[in-house]
Design a protein around this motif. Structure first.
Motif: not given
Length: 86
Positions: A27, A30, A32-37, A43-45, A48
């Motif tokens: 991870p 990835f 930082k925006s992946f933590g916001e989604i 979280p998106l990360w 995944i």
């Protein structure tokens, strides 16, 4: 089994798939925006990583079942050939 099987360590395609799956479960690269989604609050990360971990487990099972030659299988095949059993 018919034909000679190779050891999986010599198969480049297997190593490429392992590399891709291992990269997906790491991870720290990835954005930082992946933590916001969020997907259902996760979280998106994390989604995944969970999916990639399941794919890695399935791929490992496939490689072990279909590409790995076990000594016991070789011995059983040799015994069956000497007895004329298929």
């Amino acid at each position: 089994m018919s034909g000679q099987q190779k050891e999986p360590i010599k198969n480049k395609r297997i190593w490429i798939v392992f590399g891709i799956l291992l990269a997906l479960i790491t991870p720290w690269y990835f954005p930082k925006s992946f933590g916001e989604i969020l997907i259902y609050g996760i979280p998106l990360w994390a989604v995944i990583i969970i999916i990639a971990s399941m794919l890695l487990s399935a791929f490992l099972s496939y490689v072990i079942k279909n590409h790995w030659m076990m000594e016991e299988e070789n011995e059983e095949d040799e015994k069956n050939e000497t007895k004329g059993v298929r």
